[in-house]
Scaffold this motif. Sequence first.
Motif, PDB file in Angstrom:
ATOM      1  N   LEU A 418      16.319  90.437  33.415  1.00 26.19           N
ATOM      2  CA  LEU A 418      15.182  89.681  33.384  1.00 26.19           C
ATOM      3  C   LEU A 418      14.993  89.982  31.525  1.00 26.19           C
ATOM      4  N   ALA A 419      15.531  90.151  31.065  1.00 22.57           N
ATOM      5  CA  ALA A 419      15.488  90.102  29.559  1.00 22.57           C
ATOM      6  C   ALA A 419      16.049  88.173  29.455  1.00 22.57           C
ATOM      7  N   CYS A 420      16.521  88.082  29.521  1.00 23.57           N
ATOM      8  CA  CYS A 420      16.686  85.987  29.438  1.00 23.57           C
ATOM      9  C   CYS A 420      15.533  85.443  29.978  1.00 23.57           C
ATOM     10  N   THR A 421      15.729  85.797  31.004  1.00 21.78           N
ATOM     11  CA  THR A 421      14.370  84.918  32.049  1.00 21.78           C
ATOM     12  C   THR A 421      12.970  84.826  31.123  1.00 21.78           C
ATOM     13  N   GLY A 422      12.703  86.413  30.583  1.00 18.46           N
ATOM     14  CA  GLY A 422      11.567  86.409  29.430  1.00 18.46           C
ATOM     15  C   GLY A 422      12.054  85.071  28.176  1.00 18.46           C
ATOM     16  N   VAL A 423      12.392  85.092  27.797  1.00 16.76           N
ATOM     17  CA  VAL A 423      13.331  84.923  26.862  1.00 16.76           C
ATOM     18  C   VAL A 423      12.873  83.206  27.245  1.00 16.76           C
ATOM     19  N   VAL A 424      12.939  82.404  28.446  1.00 12.45           N
ATOM     20  CA  VAL A 424      12.877  81.210  28.959  1.00 12.45           C
ATOM     21  C   VAL A 424      11.342  81.550  28.894  1.00 12.45           C
ATOM     22  N   VAL A 425      10.795  82.163  29.426  1.00 15.01           N
ATOM     23  CA  VAL A 425       9.475  82.004  29.996  1.00 15.01           C
ATOM     24  C   VAL A 425       8.688  81.566  28.377  1.00 15.01           C
ATOM     25  N   VAL A 426       9.051  82.113  27.913  1.00 11.61           N
ATOM     26  CA  VAL A 426       8.697  82.489  25.793  1.00 11.61           C
ATOM     27  C   VAL A 426       8.380  81.153  25.658  1.00 11.61           C
ATOM     28  N   SER A 427       9.518  80.462  25.992  1.00 16.37           N
ATOM     29  CA  SER A 427       9.744  79.060  25.393  1.00 16.37           C
ATOM     30  C   SER A 427       9.526  77.877  26.433  1.00 16.37           C
ATOM     31  N   MET A 428       8.685  78.016  27.352  1.00 18.59           N
ATOM     32  CA  MET A 428       8.649  77.204  28.686  1.00 18.59           C
ATOM     33  C   MET A 428       6.345  77.236  28.387  1.00 18.59           C
ATOM     34  N   MET A 429       6.663  78.345  26.940  1.00 16.79           N
ATOM     35  CA  MET A 429       4.953  77.738  26.525  1.00 16.79           C
ATOM     36  C   MET A 429       4.492  76.637  25.718  1.00 16.79           C
TER      37      MET A 429
END
Length: 465
Positions: A418-429
């Motif tokens: 969940l934390a790693c996908t959160g990293v990518v979600v932030v980068s997608m912004m």
Amino acid sequence: MERLKQNYEEITELVFKVCYLFLTLATFITVIYASPVQPLLVKVSLVLGMVLILIRVIRIRKYAKMPCVILMVLFCLSFLFTTVMNRQYGITENGKWVIWTGIQFFALYVCDVERDPAKYRREFRILSHIMIVCGSLAAVASIVQLFQVYSQFITTADGEFIVTGYTWGRLWGVYTDPNYGAVFSVIAIILSLLFLLQRKGIIRIAYIISIVLNFIYFVYSDSRTGEIAMVVSLGVFLILYISKKKEMSRKLVRFGVPAVLVLCIAAAGFGGMQVMKSQYGKYYSAVSAERAKNQPKQEVKKDNGTAGRKQDIQQDVSNGRFELWQSAVEVWETSPVYGAGYSTFVPYAQEHVPDTYAVNNDQGNYTSMHNTFFNTLAFQGTIGAVLFVLIALRILVYVLLPVLRAQGDDAAELAAMLACTGVVVVSMMFLLDGIYTNSPGSFVLWTFAGYMVRYAYRKRREGSK
């Protein structure tokens, strides 16, 4: 041989994921990207991905149980529709990305919900350790360039301009972009921390070294995207991990203490980052001065290696992103239903909105709006944007409660996913990540999201019995 026949799906899936992971790294690591290795990995990953999708089509009754598949099929059809409607600007490249999007969805994300969970846990650990090793090696090579005060500009055989080393006040290192390098470093840190907490013995030293190396790269990459991702993802992981400890039973202790701990770590970390940057500024100035003495005929600009970066941010806090987001809306207004296409965005914008910032600025034409939502809106119009939002919401709602309620051995690994996908979600912004690109972030997003959805599917089925 018999066992090989029985497990051919699992073997094909793992081999494909390993190859695709190496492809994403090759695409964002300069030395490999500019070599014949990257095109070879493209071909191998494409073939294996299509073979894996064919296997899943043949056994569609099993794989169709995976939640969100229908929405993903519709998204790919939307992309295909956009490609056809913008065929006058080119069709081949958009067609290729329809295929790659399908591979990300149906080869990376889709899992066998009937498979033994232990096999997916093993797959997760294998892929995680590959990322840890690759992230550490890239960090070492980049740190060497940092202390050599190395800066170089490379032009590939295709005429593509690539920056390396410590340039413009940032550590690009061996990555083609320091933002993507920082995002991958944060992912490697979280995975290393996971196994550091799980394992015992001397092997823990290797995970500590990985954390230190990736943190050093992260600091000198000077990536604000990476900084936001670090705070959000590391906070999520630590809060979930610590709150699961049996000895912390009260809610105040379970959530209050981890939250305070995360804040303290963040404060100490960012304080240490400023000290590290300041000390390197002195080192940079000293080395530059020494080189100026050895080359008196060359004019050397005296600075601490960060002035240009600070000035750019002070002049425009978004670093051009606000103008790009506005461009996305301006292009979308001319084609609100199906958009301008991904690879055809530039010629479309030049014809229909020639004054928009994306194709009318001092930096050159932009092929990305540096935000996934605005990218989807501009590239695939309202249809694609709505479908993508539905996919994101469907996955989030489906996995959140089962992941938060997880206990035992699953809890820590799910927290890391969940934390790693959160990293990518932030980068997608702020970057072109997650979709329309074969990046390490895209790999992590769809692979780990698939693992979490598979877990949630089994837990929901168990709860309904």
